[in-house]
Scaffold this motif. Structure first.
Motif, mmCIF file in Angstrom:
data_model
loop_
_atom_site.group_PDB
_atom_site.id
_atom_site.type_symbol
_atom_site.label_atom_id
_atom_site.label_comp_id
_atom_site.label_asym_id
_atom_site.label_seq_id
_atom_site.Cartn_x
_atom_site.Cartn_y
_atom_site.Cartn_z
ATOM 1 N N GLU A 53 0.832 -1.209 0.000
ATOM 2 C CA GLU A 53 0.000 0.000 0.000
ATOM 3 C C GLU A 53 0.870 1.264 0.000
ATOM 4 O O GLU A 53 0.598 2.223 -0.734
ATOM 5 C CB GLU A 53 -0.921 0.001 1.230
ATOM 6 C CG GLU A 53 -2.019 -1.044 1.219
ATOM 7 C CD GLU A 53 -1.527 -2.426 1.593
ATOM 8 O OE1 GLU A 53 -2.283 -3.392 1.393
ATOM 9 O OE2 GLU A 53 -0.369 -2.528 2.090
ATOM 10 N N PHE A 54 1.912 1.244 0.798
ATOM 11 C CA PHE A 54 2.790 2.421 0.851
ATOM 12 C C PHE A 54 3.669 2.521 -0.401
ATOM 13 O O PHE A 54 4.001 3.632 -0.839
ATOM 14 C CB PHE A 54 3.649 2.388 2.112
ATOM 15 C CG PHE A 54 2.922 2.835 3.346
ATOM 16 C CD1 PHE A 54 2.696 4.177 3.567
ATOM 17 C CD2 PHE A 54 2.441 1.919 4.272
ATOM 18 C CE1 PHE A 54 2.020 4.613 4.701
ATOM 19 C CE2 PHE A 54 1.766 2.335 5.401
ATOM 20 C CZ PHE A 54 1.542 3.684 5.625
ATOM 21 N N ILE B 47 -0.693 11.415 1.888
ATOM 22 C CA ILE B 47 0.090 10.462 2.677
ATOM 23 C C ILE B 47 -0.215 10.615 4.167
ATOM 24 O O ILE B 47 -0.328 9.614 4.896
ATOM 25 C CB ILE B 47 1.595 10.651 2.403
ATOM 26 C CG1 ILE B 47 1.917 10.303 0.948
ATOM 27 C CG2 ILE B 47 2.433 9.787 3.336
ATOM 28 C CD1 ILE B 47 3.316 10.697 0.519
ATOM 29 N N ARG B 48 -0.359 11.859 4.641
ATOM 30 C CA ARG B 48 -0.671 12.075 6.059
ATOM 31 C C ARG B 48 -2.006 11.447 6.439
ATOM 32 O O ARG B 48 -2.153 10.881 7.531
ATOM 33 C CB ARG B 48 -0.667 13.575 6.380
ATOM 34 C CG ARG B 48 0.723 14.157 6.590
ATOM 35 C CD ARG B 48 0.663 15.507 7.287
ATOM 36 N NE ARG B 48 -0.046 16.486 6.487
ATOM 37 C CZ ARG B 48 0.536 17.332 5.636
ATOM 38 N NH1 ARG B 48 1.853 17.275 5.471
ATOM 39 N NH2 ARG B 48 -0.166 18.200 4.941
ATOM 40 N N LYS B 49 -2.981 11.542 5.545
ATOM 41 C CA LYS B 49 -4.292 10.930 5.809
ATOM 42 C C LYS B 49 -4.167 9.413 5.914
ATOM 43 O O LYS B 49 -4.747 8.784 6.809
ATOM 44 C CB LYS B 49 -5.278 11.302 4.701
ATOM 45 C CG LYS B 49 -5.710 12.758 4.708
ATOM 46 C CD LYS B 49 -6.682 13.050 3.565
ATOM 47 C CE LYS B 49 -7.086 14.530 3.558
ATOM 48 N NZ LYS B 49 -7.988 14.840 2.418
ATOM 49 N N ALA C 273 -3.942 4.440 9.010
ATOM 50 C CA ALA C 273 -3.281 3.159 9.262
ATOM 51 C C ALA C 273 -2.829 3.031 10.709
ATOM 52 O O ALA C 273 -2.792 1.930 11.269
ATOM 53 C CB ALA C 273 -2.085 2.996 8.327
ATOM 54 N N GLY C 274 -2.476 4.151 11.307
ATOM 55 C CA GLY C 274 -2.039 4.122 12.694
ATOM 56 C C GLY C 274 -0.565 3.787 12.820
ATOM 57 O O GLY C 274 0.095 3.358 11.876
ATOM 58 N N GLU C 275 -0.038 3.952 14.022
ATOM 59 C CA GLU C 275 1.388 3.745 14.269
ATOM 60 C C GLU C 275 1.811 2.294 14.076
ATOM 61 O O GLU C 275 2.910 2.002 13.619
ATOM 62 C CB GLU C 275 1.711 4.205 15.696
ATOM 63 C CG GLU C 275 3.179 4.163 16.053
ATOM 64 C CD GLU C 275 3.445 4.743 17.427
ATOM 65 O OE1 GLU C 275 4.327 4.199 18.125
ATOM 66 O OE2 GLU C 275 2.776 5.729 17.796
#
Length: 653
Positions: free
Chosen positions: A267-268, A289-291, A296-298
């Motif tokens: 995904e990334f 990307i920030r969204k 996705a979370g840490e």
């Protein structure tokens, strides 16, 4: 094709105006030697142009002038102290003066490059004063005051000329470079996430390190250009650290995938595949990307990507503030005060000592030549030796600097003869004609100086020096010939000393730099909150940039240094368990690493390095016992493996 731009012509006019203004002021105030004022205006104005390869940006001439004033005053005070202390022993006085010149060169080799000029100048200013007053030591205070006055006049004239001829502001170039740098940061991250060709990644990160260093140099220019750029300067200082952090996070992403290909999820990978062309494109992509990172979370976001996104966001905030130069808001203030930047420690101690011996020995040879021959202009040769060695040693290629002076003085012999024997005697009755003749000399050589033509800078300074612009002007051919030959002989002796006393410090300096980077990486092993806030990245990358300059094309060495820098940054942020056992061992590791860096011999260095490797193995076992997470054990294991694999490079390379 020989191309001359508008900027070349503007600086040539600026240089000509500075010389003429210094000449008029010198004769108006009836200075005994207006030549010093004219020569100072030449050196202050033309020096930055020769270094920059074109018209210098606003502030460069003022900064060089300030350094020249500081260096001159230090040299004058040192001369007066030496004279009053050793006036009854002239030979000892000259010996101490030579040692002082070597000491100033040693200091100039250890301080920042942009400040080294002041110390080099202080060394040969003292020599000039002591050599000049040998016949009558009682006039030393008067001569020192006159020299300071003439130099200040020359500097003021150069600054006035710079202000009149619209100096270039570096601000627009900084704004453009910041936008371009952001795009290249994003493209480097794309390469590292895609885990592409290693050579391409090496080329991209090396280019980014160099460009970040260039922007930091531009910040120094902006700082001295005007006080109104104070807020932009603060932001740029923080941007330097942010830019280096972006490089580190991107390269760590690439490095981790060498052993863990699954580190970056599909995904990334897909998220970073979108091409970008402008800073606005990067801004839009970062929003997306920030969204995704937030959603996705840490737990499901790779740690390096999360860190890279945070640093890129800081970059955007600071970049906007630099361009607008508006008041610093609360968000920016938090970024600016978040970390303490650690200053770099010089690794060039051995190089500085070689420079000391080069300057001191060459000056002593000049003294012996002068005392043995009794030649009137032997003092001029001695002064020229001090000038060349003091100014050349701090630069990357001292031999080429000495050659530049030698070629320049060879050109100054016929050119100065033309002015001394024909042009100046024909124009001395008219100040206007004299000014025009010198302005033409400065104009044409000023264009060559900007082209960095070998010998151009030396020819301009040498010609001004030998045509003897005294008040009143006299025309003794013997005086001119002795002065011109003294210049040539002095430059030749300085060149011979540089060639004979070889600088063998390159390998040692490179090894010291690597050991300092190792020490910084080990120093990140701490649970002390204040120590963890210390940002070593600017210092580490400054050392890496020095490696790039010293060993061009040595990619394995750069990869090794970059791997250590990545290890430092990751360990600095790693959640190391907090307990007394690990804290005590952290202190032991730092102590051993410092011993490796400061070891005076290869045997000691090897013994301490093996001790460090053994302690790192013990530390890994302690981390296992205390159940440290993977974010701690992985970078520690990687650091230990690198040190084991390349220990030869740290000890004997």
């Amino acid at each position: 094709m020989y191309y001359i731009s508008r900027l070349h012509l503007r600086f040539a006019f600026k240089l000509a105006f500075a010389i003429v203004l210094a000449l008029w002021v010198g004769f108006h105030f009836e200075l005994e030697t207006p030549r010093w004022a004219v020569l100072t205006s030449v050196l202050v104005a033309a020096g930055p142009a020769f270094a920059a390869g074109g018209e210098p940006y606003s502030g460069a001439i003022r900064y060089r002038g300030m350094l020249r004033i500081v260096g001159t005053f230090i040299g004058c005070f040192a001369a007066l102290f030496i004279i009053t202390t050793l006036i009854r022993a002239p030979v000892v006085m000259l010996l101490v003066c030579c040692i002082w010149a070597g000491f100033c060169t040693w200091i100039s080799s250890l301080v920042k490059v942009e400040n080294s000029y002041a110390w080099g100048l202080a060394g040969y200013t003292t020599l000039i004063i002591i050599v000049t007053i040998q016949a009558n030591p009682l006039v030393a205070p008067q001569f020192a005051v006159e020299r300071c006055s003439e130099i200040v006049i020359g500097i003021v004239c150069a600054i006035i000329a710079d202000l009149i001829f619209s100096p270039r502001s570096i601000k627009k170039e900084i704004d453009r470079q910041l936008d371009s740098l952001l795009v290249d940061h994003y493209r480097l991250m794309q390469l590292c996430i895609a885990h592409g060709d290693k050579e391409q990644v090496d080329k991209a990160w090396a280019s980014l390190v160099q460009r970040t260093t260039v922007i930091e140099g531009m910040r120094d220019n902006l700082k001295i250009e005007s006080a109104r750029w104070g807020r932009a300067n603060r932001r740029l200082k923080a941007l330097n650290a942010v830019s280096l952090a972006l490089i580190t996070q991107a390269c760590e992403t690439f490095l981790i995938q060498n052993t863990r290909p699954e580190f970056v999820t599909p995904e990334f990978r897909e998220l970073f595949e979108t091409p970008v062309e402008t800073a606005a494109d990067v801004h839009q992509q970062l929003k997306v990307i920030r969204k995704v990172v937030s959603f996705a979370g840490e737990k499901y976001t790779p740690v390096t990507i999360r860190s890279w996104v945070n640093e890129a966001t800081r970059y955007l905030v600071l970049k906007r503030g630099v361009i607008s130069n508006t008041r610093i808001n609360a968000i920016e203030e938090e970024i600016l005060t978040q970390e303490v930047v650690v200053k770099v420690q010089s690794a060039e101690g051995h190089h500085a000592m070689i420079n000391f011996w080069r300057t001191a020995i060459s000056c002593l040879l000049g003294c012996l030549f002068w005392l043995a021959t009794g030649w009137t202009s032997g003092s001029g040769a001695m002064v020229m030796i001090a000038v060349v060695t003091s100014l050349a040693m701090r630069l990357p290629n001292p031999r080429m600097v000495a050659l530049d002076f030698l070629y320049g003085m060879l050109v100054a012999l016929p050119l100065g003869g033309l002015y001394f024997l024909v042009i100046i005697p024909a124009t001395q009755q008219s100040m206007v004609l004299l000014s025009i003749s010198l302005a033409l000399l400065a104009f044409f050589i000023g264009i060559e100086v900007q082209k960095r033509r070998l010998g151009s800078m030396g020819a301009l300074a040498g010609t001004i020096n030998v045509i003897v612009l005294d008040n009143p002007m006299t025309f003794h051919f013997n005086t001119f010939l002795d002065g011109a030959l003294g210049q040539i002989i002095g430059c030749f002796v300085a060149l011979m000393v540089i060639l004979i006393i070889r600088d063998n410090s390159k390998a040692r300096t490179g090894r010291t730099l690597l050991n300092q980077i190792v020490s910084a990486a080990v120093s990140a092993l701490t649970t002390n909150k204040a120590r963890r806030k210390e940002n070593h990245l600017p210092a580490l990358y400054q050392q890496l940039f020095l490696l790039l300059n010293m060993f061009p094309g040595d990619i394995p060495r750069y990869r090794l240094a970059l791997t250590l820098i990545i290890a430092h940054q990751r360990l600095r942020d790693a959640p190391i368990p907090v307990n007394d056992d690990l804290s005590a061992f952290h202190r032991q590791l730092r102590k051993t690493a410092d011993k490796v860096t400061s070891a005076s011999s290869d045997d000691k260095k090897q013994r301490y390095f093996k001790q460090l490797l053994e302690e790192l193995d013990i530390y890994q076992e302690k981390l296992r016992i205390w159940e440290a997470p993977l974010q701690v054990t992985e970078p520690v294991r990687r650091l230990a493996e690198v040190l084991h694999k390349y220990q030869h490079a740290f000890i004997t390379a």
